[in-house]
Structure formats: C-alpha cells, structure tokens
Motif scaffolding. Structure first.
Motif, PDB file in Angstrom:
ATOM      1  N   HIS A   8       0.812  -1.220   0.000  1.00 38.63           N
ATOM      2  CA  HIS A   8       0.000   0.000   0.000  1.00 38.63           C
ATOM      3  C   HIS A   8       0.850   1.278   0.000  1.00 38.63           C
ATOM      4  N   THR A  46      -5.063   7.991   5.714  1.00 39.91           N
ATOM      5  CA  THR A  46      -4.792   8.881   4.576  1.00 39.91           C
ATOM      6  C   THR A  46      -5.793   8.634   3.453  1.00 39.91           C
ATOM      7  N   CYS A  47      -6.038   7.345   3.153  1.00 42.41           N
ATOM      8  CA  CYS A  47      -6.969   7.030   2.062  1.00 42.41           C
ATOM      9  C   CYS A  47      -8.383   7.482   2.417  1.00 42.41           C
ATOM     10  N   CYS A  78      -6.900   2.628   6.405  1.00 41.84           N
ATOM     11  CA  CYS A  78      -5.842   3.626   6.173  1.00 41.84           C
ATOM     12  C   CYS A  78      -6.419   5.045   6.317  1.00 41.84           C
ATOM     13  N   HIS A 105      -0.247   4.671  -1.439  1.00 38.82           N
ATOM     14  CA  HIS A 105      -1.702   4.748  -1.240  1.00 38.82           C
ATOM     15  C   HIS A 105      -2.493   4.519  -2.527  1.00 38.82           C
TER      16      HIS A 105
HETATM   17 ZN   LIG Z   1      -3.794   4.579   2.141  1.00 38.78          ZN
END
Ligand SMILES: [Zn+2]
Length: 248
Positions: A130, A165-166, A163, A133
């Motif tokens: 990942h 950030t995602c 996640c 991302h």
């Molecule tokens: Zn991510």
C-alpha cells in the motif's frame, strides 16, 4: 517435480495396443545425447523463481526464518517434503487444492512464481503493497504478481479500509463520470447551442460526436445562435433535442 513445472502437460490415456511407436522409440533413442543434469536444471529453475520474485537475499532469509516458525506453514513444509495426505490437517486445507503448485526454495514456500508469506510478516507486506496509497484493485494486482497467503485480497481490502490517509482523501479523489450522449440516427436531430467561441465548440463537439454547424465568427451572441438554429430546422427538419450553455 521441479523439472516438470516448466512444461504445460496434457495427459491422455492410450490403451497399450496403440503404444507401438512409443515403445519403438524408447528402444532406439539417440545415444549421442548426454543425460541431462537434474540438479543443474532444478537450480536454474529455482534461481529463475527467486529472480522473478524480486526479493533480496536478506529478505528471503527473513521469510525463511518466519516460515520455519509459522504454525501453519510448518505443516505445509512437512507436506511438501513428505507428501500430502488426503485426510490432511485443518491447517493444510487452504493450500490443499493447489498443492501441486507449492514447492520450497531455500526454506521459503512458493506457489508457482509467488512467495507464500508467513503470518508474522503479512502486516509488513501489506504496508509495502500500500506504499503510495494506491487503490484496492491496484494493490491487489501488485500483490498478485509476487506474493500469496490465504485471503490476501480481503486483508488488502481491510488494510486500505483502515488507512487514515486514504479515508481522508477518498471523496476528493472521486471523479464524476463523463456524461454520454446517444448518437443521433440522422444529422441535426440533436443540436447544441452556446455562445462559446467557435474553435472551443468544435473541440468539444468532436468529442461528443454531435452533428453541429455554427457560424464561423468569433464571439457569438445568443440571438445569432438562435437564428442559425432556426435556419438548420428549415433545411434539415425539426431538431429533436437541443442543449444550451454547455455540452454535458
Ligand atoms: Zn492509504
């Protein structure tokens, strides 16, 4: 077994009475051909798998160490070395149906060209997969090429779902799908009107494949566009639908 992995074998049953040619050839083989060196061939094949897996030597050793200590993979290693039994242990169940593809190279289990990752290293691998991302499908495709463990796709999906950030940028990254027009059966059945500069229109409409004719002037006033629309209708029949303002 390693030597045969390079071939895509097709087995076909033939009764003994039809095996005349095979028997004849086996008695008249070319004695000048040297016997192949099995060990060398196996080494070449395993080297090829290691090269394709793109795993560094220290990492390979790390995976081998963790494989040796993995409760489930210990049983798989044992089955690879001593044979798969039909009444196999529960731990072998996820691997049994593709047992013919599994082999061991320098302490690491591989399924075809993919490295089987022990449980203790799966978290690290998920982070590597990942990196950057990428989305779920791209991450799954990336992992599919080089590694395997049971339920890897679900684990990737769950990892990305967690996640931060995602999740934060999920909606920002979403793109609105492009609207599509049906292609009219005859010219001038659809007409798009606007006061955009002709050159811009031409570019937009080439993509939309609408039938359009606009006056070749620079900035066009609404009344001029309307006048040309009417002129089209006189020459080509009534327009069934028209669009104003922008092409959507
Ligand atoms: Zn991510």
């Amino acid at each position: 077994m390693q030597r045969l992995r390079r071939y895509d074998l097709k087995l076909e049953f033939k009764p003994e009475k039809y095996l005349i040619v095979a028997d004849t050839l086996s008695r008249a083989f070319d004695r000048s051909v040297k016997k192949s060196n099995t060990e060398e061939e196996i080494k070449a094949h395993t080297d090829m798998i290691r090269q394709n897996a793109q795993v560094s030597d220290p990492m390979w050793e790390k995976i081998a160490t963790h494989t040796k200590d993995d409760e489930e993979l210990k049983d798989v290693l044992n089955a690879v070395h001593f044979g798969w039994e039909s009444d196999h242990a529960q731990s072998l169940k996820p691997y049994y149906h593709f047992r013919g593809d599994i082999t061991e190279i320098d302490g690491v289990l591989v399924k075809g060209p993919k490295v089987i990752i022990p449980k203790t290293l799966q978290g690290d691998m998920l982070k590597k997969i990942h990196e950057g991302h990428l989305g779920i499908e791209k991450c799954q495709a990336r992992a599919r090429q080089v590694m395997y463990w049971p339920n890897i796709n679900n684990d990737i999906e769950n990892h990305i779902g967690r996640c931060g950030t995602c999740q934060k940028h999920r909606y920002k990254q979403a793109k609105e799908p492009m609207g599509q027009h049906e292609i009219p059966e005859k010219p001038w059945r659809k007409l798009a009107r606007s006061r955009l500069i002709h050159a811009v229109w031409q570019e937009l409409l080439d993509g939309c494949r609408l039938y359009i004719k606009l006056p070749r002037s620079g900035q066009i006033r609404r009344s001029v566009v309307h006048k040309h629309h009417k002129s089209h209708e006189i020459h080509h029949g009534k327009t069934r639908s028209s669009f104003c303002g922008c092409v959507r």
